[in-house]
Structure formats: C-alpha cells, structure tokens
Design a protein around this motif. Structure first.
Motif, PDB file in Angstrom:
ATOM      1  N   ALA A  20       0.889  -1.096   0.129  1.00 47.27           N
ATOM      2  CA  ALA A  20      -0.067  -0.107  -0.020  1.00 47.27           C
ATOM      3  C   ALA A  20       0.848   1.207   0.037  1.00 47.27           C
ATOM      4  O   ALA A  20       0.557   2.184  -0.598  1.00 47.27           O
ATOM      5  CB  ALA A  20      -1.024  -0.086   1.295  1.00 47.27           C
ATOM      6  N   TYR A  21       1.872   1.357   0.674  1.00 47.06           N
ATOM      7  CA  TYR A  21       2.707   2.508   0.967  1.00 47.06           C
ATOM      8  C   TYR A  21       3.661   2.733  -0.444  1.00 47.06           C
ATOM      9  O   TYR A  21       3.834   3.990  -0.970  1.00 47.06           O
ATOM     10  CB  TYR A  21       3.695   2.378   2.090  1.00 47.06           C
ATOM     11  CG  TYR A  21       3.184   2.397   3.341  1.00 47.06           C
ATOM     12  CD1 TYR A  21       2.213   3.472   3.678  1.00 47.06           C
ATOM     13  CD2 TYR A  21       3.669   1.769   4.402  1.00 47.06           C
ATOM     14  CE1 TYR A  21       1.685   3.457   4.881  1.00 47.06           C
ATOM     15  CE2 TYR A  21       3.088   1.995   5.826  1.00 47.06           C
ATOM     16  CZ  TYR A  21       2.087   2.768   5.890  1.00 47.06           C
ATOM     17  OH  TYR A  21       1.467   2.967   7.129  1.00 47.06           O
ATOM     18  N   ALA A  22       3.877   1.446  -0.936  1.00 48.12           N
ATOM     19  CA  ALA A  22       4.927   1.777  -2.363  1.00 48.12           C
ATOM     20  C   ALA A  22       3.900   2.252  -3.358  1.00 48.12           C
ATOM     21  O   ALA A  22       4.147   3.006  -4.219  1.00 48.12           O
ATOM     22  CB  ALA A  22       5.367   0.332  -2.723  1.00 48.12           C
ATOM     23  N   ARG A  23       2.690   1.797  -3.488  1.00 49.10           N
ATOM     24  CA  ARG A  23       1.423   2.309  -4.363  1.00 49.10           C
ATOM     25  C   ARG A  23       1.388   3.597  -4.065  1.00 49.10           C
ATOM     26  O   ARG A  23       1.015   4.581  -5.028  1.00 49.10           O
ATOM     27  CB  ARG A  23       0.374   1.324  -4.384  1.00 49.10           C
ATOM     28  CG  ARG A  23      -0.750   1.963  -5.289  1.00 49.10           C
ATOM     29  CD  ARG A  23      -0.225   1.610  -6.732  1.00 49.10           C
ATOM     30  NE  ARG A  23      -1.519   2.282  -7.794  1.00 49.10           N
ATOM     31  CZ  ARG A  23      -1.267   2.934  -8.935  1.00 49.10           C
ATOM     32  NH1 ARG A  23       0.106   3.104  -9.378  1.00 49.10           N
ATOM     33  NH2 ARG A  23      -2.253   3.185  -9.549  1.00 49.10           N
ATOM     34  N   ALA A  24       0.992   4.049  -2.769  1.00 49.94           N
ATOM     35  CA  ALA A  24       0.756   5.511  -2.453  1.00 49.94           C
ATOM     36  C   ALA A  24       1.917   6.332  -3.020  1.00 49.94           C
ATOM     37  O   ALA A  24       1.788   7.513  -3.442  1.00 49.94           O
ATOM     38  CB  ALA A  24       0.727   5.491  -1.014  1.00 49.94           C
ATOM     39  N   LEU A  25       3.075   5.756  -2.891  1.00 50.20           N
ATOM     40  CA  LEU A  25       4.346   6.663  -3.350  1.00 50.20           C
ATOM     41  C   LEU A  25       4.406   6.860  -4.848  1.00 50.20           C
ATOM     42  O   LEU A  25       4.846   7.939  -5.219  1.00 50.20           O
ATOM     43  CB  LEU A  25       5.490   6.066  -2.565  1.00 50.20           C
ATOM     44  CG  LEU A  25       6.931   6.818  -3.012  1.00 50.20           C
ATOM     45  CD1 LEU A  25       6.760   8.049  -2.215  1.00 50.20           C
ATOM     46  CD2 LEU A  25       8.048   6.121  -2.378  1.00 50.20           C
ATOM     47  N   GLN A  26       4.174   5.755  -5.522  1.00 54.22           N
ATOM     48  CA  GLN A  26       3.967   5.808  -7.028  1.00 54.22           C
ATOM     49  C   GLN A  26       2.935   6.767  -7.255  1.00 54.22           C
ATOM     50  O   GLN A  26       3.238   7.855  -8.161  1.00 54.22           O
ATOM     51  CB  GLN A  26       3.581   4.607  -7.585  1.00 54.22           C
ATOM     52  CG  GLN A  26       4.308   3.614  -7.898  1.00 54.22           C
ATOM     53  CD  GLN A  26       3.857   2.277  -8.386  1.00 54.22           C
ATOM     54  OE1 GLN A  26       2.620   1.774  -8.435  1.00 54.22           O
ATOM     55  NE2 GLN A  26       4.660   1.550  -9.331  1.00 54.22           N
ATOM     56  N   LEU A  27       1.744   7.027  -6.580  1.00 58.49           N
ATOM     57  CA  LEU A  27       0.818   7.972  -6.971  1.00 58.49           C
ATOM     58  C   LEU A  27       1.125   9.220  -6.476  1.00 58.49           C
ATOM     59  O   LEU A  27       0.613  10.325  -6.915  1.00 58.49           O
ATOM     60  CB  LEU A  27      -0.641   7.557  -6.422  1.00 58.49           C
ATOM     61  CG  LEU A  27      -1.147   6.213  -6.891  1.00 58.49           C
ATOM     62  CD1 LEU A  27      -2.247   5.682  -5.856  1.00 58.49           C
ATOM     63  CD2 LEU A  27      -1.595   6.389  -8.331  1.00 58.49           C
ATOM     64  N   ASP A  28       1.742   9.407  -5.389  1.00 58.75           N
ATOM     65  CA  ASP A  28       2.395  10.790  -4.988  1.00 58.75           C
ATOM     66  C   ASP A  28       3.787  10.774  -4.560  1.00 58.75           C
ATOM     67  O   ASP A  28       4.214  10.805  -3.338  1.00 58.75           O
ATOM     68  CB  ASP A  28       1.498  11.019  -3.705  1.00 58.75           C
ATOM     69  CG  ASP A  28       1.741  12.443  -3.038  1.00 58.75           C
ATOM     70  OD1 ASP A  28       2.521  13.546  -3.767  1.00 58.75           O
ATOM     71  OD2 ASP A  28       1.396  12.763  -1.852  1.00 58.75           O
ATOM     72  N   PRO A  29       4.511  10.739  -5.753  1.00 58.43           N
ATOM     73  CA  PRO A  29       6.129  10.698  -5.423  1.00 58.43           C
ATOM     74  C   PRO A  29       6.492  11.989  -4.584  1.00 58.43           C
ATOM     75  O   PRO A  29       7.748  11.827  -3.935  1.00 58.43           O
ATOM     76  CB  PRO A  29       6.926  10.925  -6.775  1.00 58.43           C
ATOM     77  CG  PRO A  29       5.706  10.888  -7.720  1.00 58.43           C
ATOM     78  CD  PRO A  29       4.210  11.099  -7.165  1.00 58.43           C
ATOM     79  N   ALA A  30       5.913  13.174  -4.400  1.00 56.97           N
ATOM     80  CA  ALA A  30       6.409  14.062  -3.660  1.00 56.97           C
ATOM     81  C   ALA A  30       6.197  14.191  -2.271  1.00 56.97           C
ATOM     82  O   ALA A  30       6.290  14.967  -1.308  1.00 56.97           O
ATOM     83  CB  ALA A  30       5.903  15.453  -4.125  1.00 56.97           C
ATOM     84  N   SER A  31       5.276  13.141  -1.501  1.00 55.72           N
ATOM     85  CA  SER A  31       4.906  12.757  -0.464  1.00 55.72           C
ATOM     86  C   SER A  31       6.229  13.055   0.601  1.00 55.72           C
ATOM     87  O   SER A  31       7.228  12.193   0.525  1.00 55.72           O
ATOM     88  CB  SER A  31       4.307  11.501  -0.163  1.00 55.72           C
ATOM     89  OG  SER A  31       3.994  11.199   1.260  1.00 55.72           O
ATOM     90  N   ALA A  32       5.747  13.816   1.576  1.00 56.02           N
ATOM     91  CA  ALA A  32       6.798  13.923   2.653  1.00 56.02           C
ATOM     92  C   ALA A  32       7.008  12.633   3.733  1.00 56.02           C
ATOM     93  O   ALA A  32       8.074  12.469   4.413  1.00 56.02           O
ATOM     94  CB  ALA A  32       6.576  15.238   3.369  1.00 56.02           C
ATOM     95  N   THR A  33       6.013  12.036   3.820  1.00 56.70           N
ATOM     96  CA  THR A  33       5.612  11.002   4.852  1.00 56.70           C
ATOM     97  C   THR A  33       5.939   9.711   4.392  1.00 56.70           C
ATOM     98  O   THR A  33       6.496   8.589   5.124  1.00 56.70           O
ATOM     99  CB  THR A  33       4.373  11.100   5.437  1.00 56.70           C
ATOM    100  OG1 THR A  33       3.170  10.753   4.539  1.00 56.70           O
ATOM    101  CG2 THR A  33       4.069  12.366   6.256  1.00 56.70           C
ATOM    102  N   LEU A  34       5.485   9.342   3.203  1.00 55.41           N
ATOM    103  CA  LEU A  34       5.840   7.755   2.662  1.00 55.41           C
ATOM    104  C   LEU A  34       7.088   7.280   2.776  1.00 55.41           C
ATOM    105  O   LEU A  34       7.216   6.240   2.938  1.00 55.41           O
ATOM    106  CB  LEU A  34       4.956   7.781   1.320  1.00 55.41           C
ATOM    107  CG  LEU A  34       3.527   8.011   1.193  1.00 55.41           C
ATOM    108  CD1 LEU A  34       3.075   8.059  -0.240  1.00 55.41           C
ATOM    109  CD2 LEU A  34       2.886   6.822   2.045  1.00 55.41           C
ATOM    110  N   PRO A  35       8.199   7.833   2.388  1.00 52.84           N
ATOM    111  CA  PRO A  35       9.499   7.440   2.299  1.00 52.84           C
ATOM    112  C   PRO A  35       9.695   6.905   3.691  1.00 52.84           C
ATOM    113  O   PRO A  35      10.256   5.807   3.904  1.00 52.84           O
ATOM    114  CB  PRO A  35      10.350   8.344   1.933  1.00 52.84           C
ATOM    115  CG  PRO A  35       9.481   9.292   1.122  1.00 52.84           C
ATOM    116  CD  PRO A  35       8.271   9.217   1.937  1.00 52.84           C
ATOM    117  N   ALA A  36       9.385   7.415   5.006  1.00 54.13           N
ATOM    118  CA  ALA A  36       9.922   7.004   6.048  1.00 54.13           C
ATOM    119  C   ALA A  36       8.812   5.763   6.585  1.00 54.13           C
ATOM    120  O   ALA A  36       9.368   4.958   7.366  1.00 54.13           O
ATOM    121  CB  ALA A  36       9.494   8.364   7.175  1.00 54.13           C
TER     122      ALA A  36
END
Length: 171
Positions: A138-154
């Motif tokens: 889920a987090y990997a898919r969210a990061l694909q959809l929002d590569p600028a997310s500040a919280t997903l990489p952590a």
C-alpha cells in the motif's frame, strides 16, 4: 513466517482417525530426510484411509517442502473442505499463498484459521507478517501515486525494517 509447524497432535485429537504407528513412521522418514519415501507411504495410507486428517496434513507439508505448491495447496484446500473446524490447514494454505505473493488470499485464510482457533499463536504471527507485506504494498503504491509525499518514504523505510530477519542468539 512460521509456515509449517506440525500440528499433527491436534489433528489426531480432532479427527481420531489416524493410525499412530504409520503416522509416526512417516514422520520418522521425513525427519531423517527421506521425504520422498515418506510421501509415498503417506499417499498409500491416505488411499486406504482417506479421512485421516493427520496424515493428509503431513502429506501437504511434505509436498510444500518438496516445492510442489500446487499439490500442497490442493491437499490443504481439501482438508479445509472436509474439516473446516481445523485451523492448521488454513494456516498452511496461507503460507503457500503468501509465498506466491497472494497476500490478500493469505490474509483471508489466516482470518479463517483464527475463527477456528482464536488462540493459535502461529496464525497471529503469520497474520502480522502478511499485514506488514500488505502495508509495504500500500505504501509503495501510494508513493507511486504521490512521489512528492513527505511521509511515505519514512513509512516505507519503517516497514522494510520490520521485514529484516531478526538475529537470534546461538544456543
């Protein structure tokens, strides 16, 4: 994941149909690495004792260990159909599904295992492992959809840290 714990004692108590001497011999052969011979004996026994859930379960475990997941899956699915009250076949089916990357199917099987036995620690542990994999996805898919997310990489890093094998002290 703690995939293939042998819960044969529980299966024997639940079904009352296993011939303990033959089961013990098949377990012995399997334990000393003669899994092919053990599986042949198990299959011969099952042919004449098709309701022997303990032997059927052990055959499924051996098939999985022999890297025959399709055959092992079929064994566990038939056990589930015949003995839906037993949690162990659900747990082992979940392990096979997780190994194939079917985390949704694994979660569904573990949910069934826990309905059958809410105190089954192995199923709880396996469910945790599956949920970690679902979170990673889920987090990997969210990061694909929002590569600028500040919280997903952590969050991804934290989940990946959970997936690292634990080092255990040597006895």
């Amino acid at each position: 994941m703690s995939f293939f714990r042998l819960w044969l004692f529980c299966l024997l108590l639940a079904t009352g149909v296993a011939r303990a001497d033959e089961l013990a011999e098949v377990q012995r052969l399997h334990a000393i690495g003669q899994t092919g011979e053990a599986l042949q004996r198990a299959e011969k026994h099952i042919a004449t004792n098709p309701k022997d859930a303990g032997m059927r379960f052990l055959a499924g475990v051996m098939l999985a260990e022999l890297r025959r997941p399709t055959d092992a899956t079929a064994v566990f699915e038939r056990l589930i159909a015949d003995y839906p009250e037993l949690p162990e076949p659900y747990n082992n089916l979940a392990a096979l599904k997780a190994a194939a990357g079917d985390y949704d199917g694994a979660k569904a099987a573990l949910d069934q295992a826990l309905r059958a036995n809410p105190s089954m620690a192995t199923a709880h542990e396996n469910l945790g492992d599956v949920q970690v994999m679902l979170a990673l996805r889920a987090y990997a898919r969210a990061l694909q959809l929002d590569p600028a997310s500040a919280t997903l990489p952590a969050k991804l890093a934290m989940v990946r840290q959970l997936m690292r094998p634990l080092s255990r002290p040597t006895p």
